[in-house]
Design an enzyme around this catalytic site. Structure first.
Site, short mmCIF file in Angstrom:
data_model
loop_
_atom_site.label_atom_id
_atom_site.label_comp_id
_atom_site.label_asym_id
_atom_site.label_seq_id
_atom_site.Cartn_x
_atom_site.Cartn_y
_atom_site.Cartn_z
N CYS B 10 -5.28 -1.04 1.98
CA CYS B 10 -6.28 -0.19 2.61
C CYS B 10 -6.22 1.20 1.98
CB CYS B 10 -6.08 -0.13 4.12
SG CYS B 10 -4.43 0.38 4.59
N CYS B 13 -3.08 3.30 2.12
CA CYS B 13 -1.94 2.88 1.29
C CYS B 13 -2.09 3.44 -0.12
CB CYS B 13 -1.85 1.36 1.24
SG CYS B 13 -2.08 0.59 2.84
#
Lengths: 321, 78
Positions: B10, B13
């Site tokens: 995502c 991250c």
């Protein structure tokens, strides 16, 4: 109760009628007024709600939740899990790790599902946008029924003992207990503020697009057009709305203002809420993510139970309201 | 030193990875930066909300993007 949003209506009126000198009562004036008012209201509530709920969330970590819910059966734990679901982040990339984490800590499958159903359904951004557009009462109904759907859906899944439809590796994961460093209030405020920036940064474009479409519909579509075709007497309207909503993957923050304008043209509130719930509660991408931990049978049961519950909720609101 | 970034890809991250790289650059330290994407490993560290950050097997953070200063602090402890 004094209307706290009055200043925003005042600004919208000033800009539309005085600054741009658009004739009141025309489609253009109605559209523009709707757009300005909605945008001011939605963004104010978004910032306030995200901040408050993020602050609360800093106390209710999934680690703490799974310790409390671990190994306990009973409807009260479904309620607890569902409530935890309302404050956890709605990013679907977290649903699988939390699912595994809960199961691993011995949280029963049904209780875990109560969490999993409510988590995307009730979140701070949806609450803010619903409140700004449909008002407090509809928002409260949405939140309460979202929690109830999680409780009942999770309880049903627990009742049918569907553990064998969870992928085997989930039961083999062993995780170290990891306790986050305690935050002081300064850090909690920073965290809440970061969440506001990050979520508003992510959803603002959908809100603007949704409000614009809603505004045009509000100003130019004929009055009562939806009451005629999708009113309460049309019993098929709720299931059709839900069946459209289930596979639909859309940013619900953008859909809510559109639905607001549909309600203005006669779409019943129950049908509208059912539609919004079906869009948020189940979506194809989320199912694809969950497929990593659930077998097809359990995904089908999950989608089936939530769909039925949402349709039922829609009918109920149409009758009650 | 081994730095593991836990996350399934995502946005947050990716952001975490950038922060870590920036912290390394500013401190001039060398480290092997690895992205961990499989759920079993992420969960074995006990992290349920990604992104997570692990330095030499020790979980430093889960659930939010760290600041460059946070990371520098952890690097300094090593």
């Amino acid at each position: 109760m004094a209307d706290v949003f009055y200043p925003m209506q005042w600004i919208a009126d000033k800009v539309t009628y005085d600054l741009l000198e658009i004739q009141a009562g025309t489609g253009l004036a109605d559209s523009l007024n709707f757009i300005i008012y909605d945008i001011l209201k939605i963004f104010t509530l978004l910032c306030v709600m995200i901040f408050l709920i993020a602050y609360m969330r800093s106390y209710i970590t999934p680690e703490r939740s799974r310790r409390i819910l671990g190994g306990k059966k009973g409807p009260q734990y479904n309620v607890g899990a569902s409530l935890v679901g309302t404050v956890t982040p709605f990013c679907s990339c977290s649903s699988v790790p939390i699912f595994i984490g809960f199961i691993e800590a011995g949280v029963p499958l049904g209780v875990t599902f109560s969490f999993l159903i409510t988590s995307p359904l009730v979140n701070e951004a949806a609450i803010a946008v619903l409140w700004a557009t449909l008002g407090f009462k509809a928002t409260a109904l949405y939140v309460i029924s979202g929690v109830l759907i999680g409780v009942i859906g999770g309880y049903a899944i627990g009742f049918f003992k569907l553990e064998k439809y969870v992928e085997g590796f989930v039961y083999n994961v062993h995780s170290l207990p990891f306790e986050e460093a305690k935050m002081n209030s300064r850090q909690r405020l920073d965290y809440a503020f970061d969440e506001v920036k990050s979520i508003v940064g992510k959803v603002w474009i959908y809100v603007v697009i949704g409000v614009s479409i809603g505004g045009l519909f509000h100003g130019f579509a004929p009055e009562g057009i939806l009451a005629e075709y999708a009113g309460k007497d049309n019993l098929l309207a709720v299931p059709i709305a839900v069946l459209i909503g289930v596979p639909l993957y859309s940013n619900v923050m953008g859909l809510i203002p559109v639905v607001e304008s549909l309600i203005g043209k006669g779409l019943p509130i129950g049908t509208s809420l059912a539609f919004l719930m079906s869009v948020t509660a189940v979506s194809l991408p989320e199912m694809i993510i969950l497929k990593k931990v659930l077998k097809n049978e359990l995904i089908a049961v999950f989608v089936g139970i939530v769909t039925i519950a949402v349709i039922f909720t829609g009918y109920m609101f149409n009758i009650v309201l | 030193m081994k730095i593991e970034i836990l996350g399934t890809g995502c946005k947050k991250c990716i952001k975490t990875k950038e922060v870590v790289e920036k912290a390394l650059e500013e401190t001039g330290l060398e480290a092997e930066v690895v992205k961990v994407e499989d759920y079993e490993t992420i969960l074995s560290y006990g992290v349920m909300i990604t992104p997570g950050l692990v330095i030499d097997g020790e979980v430093k953070l889960g659930g939010k993007v760290p600041s460059v200063n946070d990371v520098k602090g952890w690097l300094a402890e090593k």
